[in-house]
Enzyme design. Structure first.
Site, short mmCIF file in Angstrom:
data_model
loop_
_atom_site.label_atom_id
_atom_site.label_comp_id
_atom_site.label_asym_id
_atom_site.label_seq_id
_atom_site.Cartn_x
_atom_site.Cartn_y
_atom_site.Cartn_z
N ASP A 45 5.26 -1.08 -0.54
CA ASP A 45 4.07 -0.75 -0.58
C ASP A 45 3.01 -1.05 0.35
O ASP A 45 1.74 -1.20 0.18
CB ASP A 45 3.42 -2.21 -1.51
CG ASP A 45 3.90 -3.82 -0.84
OD1 ASP A 45 4.76 -3.67 -0.05
OD2 ASP A 45 3.39 -4.78 -1.35
N THR A 46 3.53 -0.71 1.88
CA THR A 46 2.49 -0.90 2.71
C THR A 46 1.99 0.80 3.15
O THR A 46 1.02 0.87 3.60
CB THR A 46 3.67 -0.54 4.15
OG1 THR A 46 4.63 0.01 3.60
CG2 THR A 46 4.07 -2.16 5.03
N ASP A 84 9.62 -1.32 -4.06
CA ASP A 84 8.95 -2.13 -3.76
C ASP A 84 8.27 -2.82 -4.66
O ASP A 84 7.23 -1.84 -5.51
CB ASP A 84 8.00 -2.35 -2.54
CG ASP A 84 8.08 -3.06 -1.36
OD1 ASP A 84 9.04 -3.53 -1.23
OD2 ASP A 84 7.10 -2.85 -0.41
N LYS A 112 12.61 -4.31 -4.20
CA LYS A 112 12.43 -5.27 -3.28
C LYS A 112 11.41 -6.15 -4.14
O LYS A 112 10.74 -5.50 -3.85
CB LYS A 112 11.90 -4.63 -1.92
CG LYS A 112 11.84 -5.78 -1.32
CD LYS A 112 12.34 -5.45 0.49
CE LYS A 112 11.03 -4.50 0.81
NZ LYS A 112 9.32 -5.23 1.24
N GLU A 114 9.18 -9.64 -3.55
CA GLU A 114 8.55 -10.45 -1.87
C GLU A 114 8.36 -12.13 -2.74
O GLU A 114 7.94 -12.12 -3.78
CB GLU A 114 7.60 -10.76 -1.71
CG GLU A 114 7.01 -9.43 -0.71
CD GLU A 114 5.76 -9.37 -0.49
OE1 GLU A 114 5.06 -10.08 0.04
OE2 GLU A 114 5.17 -7.94 0.64
N GLU A 181 11.12 -10.66 7.40
CA GLU A 181 10.58 -10.50 8.01
C GLU A 181 9.66 -11.09 9.31
O GLU A 181 8.91 -12.79 9.03
CB GLU A 181 9.11 -10.05 6.88
CG GLU A 181 8.43 -8.86 8.59
CD GLU A 181 7.02 -8.17 7.55
OE1 GLU A 181 7.21 -8.13 6.25
OE2 GLU A 181 6.03 -7.91 7.92
O1 KIV Z 1 6.22 -2.36 2.11
C1 KIV Z 1 6.95 -1.98 3.49
O2 KIV Z 1 6.73 -1.70 4.13
C2 KIV Z 1 7.47 -3.31 3.50
C3 KIV Z 1 8.77 -3.52 4.99
C4 KIV Z 1 7.32 -3.20 6.31
C5 KIV Z 1 9.52 -3.95 4.95
O3 KIV Z 1 8.62 -4.03 2.33
NA NA Z 2 6.82 -4.14 1.05
#
Ligand code: KIV
Ligand code: NA
EC number: 2.1.2.11
Length: 266
Positions: A45-46, A84, A112, A114, A181
């Site tokens: 989600d970056t 994510d 994934k 959080e 992280e």
């Molecule tokens: O969203 C993302 O790119 C991430 C990584 C930085 C691990 O969660």
């Molecule tokens: Na992320």
């Protein structure tokens, strides 16, 4: 080439072969990274910050995640695809199940999320329903407003012990992978030793089972903000994007990345 499986990733941990992961948001980079030997592609989600220009990951929607996951899936050949769950998309079990259903149908092979112990039941239920889960712990950027900034986590003995406990609880709940992280290198190592599932680090030192970086960061591209300490610009070595990604993979595999300068101390 068939895609790498979770079974192969687990045996890489057992053999001590480092796992190389990169974020990926589109088909062409999926193709390029898979060809360069990247084991896992993360639709992170970056993308909210990197592609959309937001100052956090909070504005990203599940539809954004699905669009990019489907794009990566179409370009991939051989890598394992993780997507994510964006902000608030697993806040209830019902939401988690329906959003993961959509991500998996778009091409994800794992999701994934959080968080910590409170996600144990969600992780168990997702796994029962055919969704392998990677639990993202340590610095969790979706909680930036709770944490009070993008800060190193797990400093000090109590905090470190608590994070190892969290990892063990989530493994027991059924998590198939952990991403940690921005923690001291010693804690990254302690978590990787404590659990039997692969532990991928970003800013967690050299002793996790694998590494991940944001694609644009390792290519030296940015919107002008501060570049985190754990980033290395592989374009400086590579010269071409293909060579830079290949250099990232070989540097993770041979243990030369991350070096001390990319790691946090206790
Ligand atoms: O969203 C993302 O790119 C991430 C990584 C930085 C691990 O969660
Ligand atoms: Na992320």
């Amino acid at each position: 080439m068939p895609d790498i499986t979770l079974t192969q990733l687990r045996s890489m941990k057992q053999r001590g072969e480092k796992i190389a992961m990169l974020t990926c948001y589109d088909a062409t980079f999926a193709h390029t990274s898979a060809q360069a030997g990247v084991d896992m592609l993360l639709i992170g989600d970056t993308l909210g910050m990197i592609l959309q220009g937001h100052d956090s990951t909070l504005p990203v929607t599940i539809d954004d995640m699905i669009y990019h996951t489907a794009s990566v899936k179409r370009g991939n050949s051989g890598s394992f695809i993780i997507a994510d769950l964006s902000f608030m998309t697993c806040a209830t079990l019902e939401r988690a199940l329906s959003n993961c259903g959509r991500l998996m149908q778009a091409g994800a092979q794992m999701v994934k999320l959080e968080g910590g112990e409170w996600l144990a039941e969600t992780i168990t239920q997702l796994t029962r329903n055919g969704v392998p889960v990677c639990a993202h712990i340590g610095l969790t950027p979706q909680s930036v407003n709770v944490l009070g900034g993008f800060k190193v986590q797990g400093r000090g003995q109590d905090q470190a012990a608590a994070l190892v406990e969290t990892a063990l609880t989530l493994e027991k709940a059924g998590a198939a992978m952990i991403l940690v992280e921005a923690v001291p290198a010693a804690l990254g190592r302690a978590i990787a030793l404590a659990v039997n599932i692969p532990v991928i680090g970003i800013g967690a030192g050299p002793d996790t089972d694998g590494q991940v970086l944001v694609l644009h960061d390792m290519l030296g591209l940015s919107l002008g903000g501060r570049v985190p300490k754990f980033v290395r610009n592989f374009m400086a070595d590579g010269g071409t994007i293909q060579a830079a990604i290949a250099c990232y993979v070989s540097s993770v595999k041979d243990g030369s990345f991350p070096a001390a300068e990319h790691s946090y101390t206790e």
